[in-house]
Design an enzyme around this catalytic site. Structure first.
Site, PDB file in Angstrom:
ATOM      1  N   SER A 539      -6.079  -1.839  -1.919  1.00 50.91           N
ATOM      2  CA  SER A 539      -5.304  -1.186  -2.958  1.00 50.91           C
ATOM      3  C   SER A 539      -5.513  -1.857  -4.313  1.00 50.91           C
ATOM      4  O   SER A 539      -6.640  -2.002  -4.763  1.00 50.91           O
ATOM      5  CB  SER A 539      -3.829  -1.154  -2.544  1.00 50.91           C
ATOM      6  OG  SER A 539      -3.118  -0.256  -3.336  1.00 50.91           O
ATOM      7  N   ASP A 625      -4.354   9.835   1.758  1.00 50.15           N
ATOM      8  CA  ASP A 625      -3.829   8.830   0.833  1.00 50.15           C
ATOM      9  C   ASP A 625      -3.278   9.510  -0.417  1.00 50.15           C
ATOM     10  O   ASP A 625      -4.033  10.130  -1.168  1.00 50.15           O
ATOM     11  CB  ASP A 625      -4.941   7.851   0.456  1.00 50.15           C
ATOM     12  CG  ASP A 625      -4.421   6.624  -0.263  1.00 50.15           C
ATOM     13  OD1 ASP A 625      -3.277   6.671  -0.755  1.00 50.15           O
ATOM     14  OD2 ASP A 625      -5.153   5.621  -0.329  1.00 50.15           O
ATOM     15  N   HIS A 672      -2.138   5.871   2.820  1.00 52.80           N
ATOM     16  CA  HIS A 672      -2.596   4.697   2.077  1.00 52.80           C
ATOM     17  C   HIS A 672      -2.589   3.420   2.915  1.00 52.80           C
ATOM     18  O   HIS A 672      -3.346   2.492   2.649  1.00 52.80           O
ATOM     19  CB  HIS A 672      -1.694   4.519   0.859  1.00 52.80           C
ATOM     20  CG  HIS A 672      -2.096   3.409  -0.049  1.00 52.80           C
ATOM     21  ND1 HIS A 672      -3.188   3.485  -0.883  1.00 52.80           N
ATOM     22  CD2 HIS A 672      -1.560   2.177  -0.260  1.00 52.80           C
ATOM     23  CE1 HIS A 672      -3.303   2.369  -1.567  1.00 52.80           C
ATOM     24  NE2 HIS A 672      -2.331   1.551  -1.218  1.00 52.80           N
TER      25      HIS A 672
END
Length: 717
Positions: A539, A625, A672
């Site tokens: 991320s 995501d 995610h």
């Protein structure tokens, strides 16, 4: 558990925006491991090489997971009549007098196959709450296909007198946090898109039993969550942005259950509230340098003017968490040495406090939410590190005792000790003189560390600490002779709020310089070498990694990134994307401030790619995501591949280094945070952030061994 430090619950609000699924094939190598093929696969013989080696590591990972499958379970809930636990089939309960547990709530019953586009095996129980007298139970279940969870409210039956163990009363959708005020009233927040802004009350005694809204915060940059005080008497509604917060109280001992404001929102003021006697214990950033300190306030008038300081840490100590245990305030602190400790402040006589160091190997400390029957005078802790499996401790502040739960019969001795691995805490000097902590792990039998492969982990955003929980993947790498380094760069929260502020907005490059210094000085100290070094991040952690690859690609040979946020400038320029407005508190607002735009443009990974020899890259993206767009990751893969192609074309075939590989691995049916199901975990990574475990997957290991030119580990006879 402090809602201030985990105000996003089990989800970390990292880099957010929905994506449009790109069906074009960029020139990068694509590996798609799912059952369907929404993106065409580019033929590349190297992928077959990864696949063959991946089988080897998949076997090893299965063995590693199996070895640690019976770790002490942090999901255990102790009620007065029953003990509750979470298993792969659902939620189990066991009478205190019985040894065998019964299936109380079947996942297949709550989440049948095919619903929400998910298979049954991909659902997981996320959070469980039992009402005070155990009449009802509420639990959230989440599918890996979507981020929002559903909440099931169950009426428990007495197994001795009734056939059915439970009866599902309600199914609530898109629930994030929830708590029982009493046996009949449930408060919960709903997640709309990627935000929580509303609180509802469900009264099971009401004839219609229709959820009623009780609170809403319309500010676009806040996140709302409910939490219950440790003594179960106060329920808090926490409305927090990244720079300020506001808390409302609900006294669950009163019949009205109406929220009362503690302190209205003020710019820069962040605080969290716990209950003690007839007052409040408050953790707020009102200390020197806007760091956290502990204060007290009366319940009758809890606003800022009545706050009285109780404990202010010295500058080299960082407050990480707070619990009120009986008559004591127990703080988890990070000491000057880098180790963790418990600092205890007697609330009736604060000057009689003391500090108790935690074991030297402990890098992660989690407190367990007490069940209805758990003793209130003791704090249950789970300690772990990337090398040391989680171990259950009970802390009794009144007696100053930290007790380890005895190991169960048949548990391998090594599991309790972790003695065959070395933990070191170092400091490296960054470009501006700032000393950056690094936690290093290696095997006792590693020998010469200069020849050992190095995997460096980094994050550095949102004031969040780098994940240092135990994972079987990390343990396997250590057993195979790797050195693991965890770089606590600025932008994270390891050294307090100022550590985060130094790498916010226009200061983001400080985190990049910290990462560069960590690599240079680790190599200078004789730990691995650039040709045997790799970086792993997920991320927002991809921002400093991507920036470093643009400026100093020679420092590492390979990079593995999961759900990488690589288009900072494009995302911050578009205010219509989910949570971009909120994220500007972290990255800056390039639409309103030219200096913010220049700062972002100077380090943004996607917008600084140049023809050169990049490290080999494995980029893992997820088809569901909602936080990092797939098209941004695809653009990044395309541009890096094109830059590499331009660089080697300019050499006109001259003898030079081997060209790096850029592999985009698109995982289907995962949000995610990646997949929940074990077989899918083996395909790419273990559970991450927020709650979460970081680990290397079979594919990642195969990629790293191939790109670093390491010999494949031999199978044991």
């Amino acid at each position: 558990m402090s809602a201030l430090f985990s105000r996003f619950g089990s989800f970390a609000r990292l880099r957010l925006r929905p994506f449009g699924l790109c069906r074009t094939t960029p020139p990068a190598a694509y590996l798609y491991t799912g059952p369907s093929k929404p993106i065409p696969r580019c033929s590349n013989p190297d992928l077959k090489k990864y696949k063959n080696l991946q089988k080897n590591f998949k076997r090893r990972l299965r063995a590693s997971y199996s070895k640690f499958a019976d770790l002490q379970d942090e999901s255990l809930i102790c009620g007065r009549d029953y003990v509750y636990s979470v298993g792969c089939e659902g939620i189990y309960r066991r009478d205190w007098r019985q040894k065998e547990a019964e299936l109380l709530l079947d996942l297949e019953q709550c989440c049948p196959g095919g619903e929400d586009g998910g298979e049954r095996g991909e659902w997981a129980v996320q959070r469980v709450r039992v009402s005070p007298s155990e009449r009802h139970l509420a639990a959230t279940m989440k599918s890996s296909h979507r981020e929002q969870a559903r909440c099931v409210v169950v009426k428990q039956a007495d197994a001795a007198t009734q056939k059915d163990l439970s009866k599902i009363l309600f199914t609530l959708h898109n629930v994030f946090s929830f708590e029982w005020a009493n046996d009949e009233v449930l408060f919960y927040t709903t997640q709309e898109g990627l935000r929580c802004s509303r609180v509802f009350r469900l009264d099971l005694n009401s004839p219609a039993a229709i959820p009623r809204p009780v609170f809403e915060d319309t500010q676009p940059d806040v996140f709302v969550e409910v939490a219950l005080s440790r003594d179960g008497r106060i329920l808090t509604i926490n409305s927090s942005s990244k720079t300020d917060s506001e808390v409302w109280l609900i006294n669950v001992t009163t019949p009205t259950l109406e929220p009362i404001l503690v302190q209205r929102r003020l710019p820069g003021l962040m605080y969290h509230v716990e209950h003690w006697r007839d007052g409040l214990v408050i953790l707020a950033n009102t200390g020197p340098g806007q760091e956290y300190q502990v204060l007290k306030a009366p319940l009758s008038g809890p606003s800022l003017g009545s706050w009285v300081p109780v404990y202010t840490p010295c500058p080299e100590v960082t407050l990480k968490d707070m619990e009120v245990v009986g008559e004591h305030c127990v703080l988890t602190t990070r000491e000057a040495s880098g180790g963790l400790a418990l600092t205890v402040v007697p609330l009736a006589s604060p000057l009689g406090g003391f500090s108790l160091p935690l074991p030297l190997w402990a890098c992660s400390c989690e407190s367990r939410i007490p069940g209805p029957a758990d003793p209130r005078h003791a704090l249950q802790l789970l300690l772990s590190s990337p090398a040391h499996p989680q171990e259950h401790f009970s802390f009794q502040p009144m007696d100053r005792l930290l007790l380890s739960r005895p190991e169960r019969e048949g548990t391998p001795p090594e599991r309790g000790r972790g003695g065959e691995h070395v933990t070191k805490r170092l400091e490296v000097q960054s470009q501006d003189g700032t000393r950056v902590p690094v936690t290093l792990f290696h095997s006792v039998a590693a020998g010469c560390l200069q020849r050992a492969p190095l995997l460096l982990h980094v994050y550095g955003a949102y004031g969040r600490d780098l994940n240092m929980h135990f994972s079987p993947e990390s343990r396997l790498l250590l057993d195979l002779g790797w050195v693991l380094a965890y770089c606590h760069i600025r932008g994270g929260g390891e050294l307090g709020l100022s550590w985060h502020r130094q790498a916010r907005m226009k200061g983001k490059r400080a985190g990049v310089e910290d990462l560069r210094a960590c690599l240079l000085q680790l190599h200078a100290r004789g730990i691995s070498s650039p040709s045997r070094s790799a970086i792993n991040a997920s991320s927002a952690g991809a921002v400093p990694v991507g920036a470093l690859c643009n400026t100093d690609p020679h420092l590492v040979r390979a990079v593995t990134l999961q759900a990488p946020f690589v288009d900072v400038l494009g995302t911050m320029m578009d205010g219509s994307r989910p949570l971009t407005v909120e994220e500007r508190e972290e990255w800056g607002d390039p639409t309103a401030d030219p200096q913010h735009r220049l700062a972002i443009a100077s380090y943004c990974p996607l917008h600084n790619i140049t023809p050169q020899c990049y490290p080999s890259m494995l980029l893992t993206a997820y088809s569901e995501d909602g936080r990092v767009s797939l098209d941004g990751v695809v653009q990044y893969a395309e541009r890096v591949q094109q830059a590499v192609h331009t660089h080697f074309t300019a050499l006109h075939g001259a003898e030079c280094e081997r060209a790096p590989r850029v592999v985009l691995n698109v995982q289907p049916g995962a949000d995610h945070f990646g997949p929940n199901h074990f077989d899918l975990v083996l395909e790419e990574t273990g559970r991450r952030s927020g709650g979460a475990r970081t680990g290397e997957s079979a594919l990642q290991m195969a990629f790293l061994y191939t790109e670093l030119g390491l010999d494949s580990p031999r199978r044991r006879s």
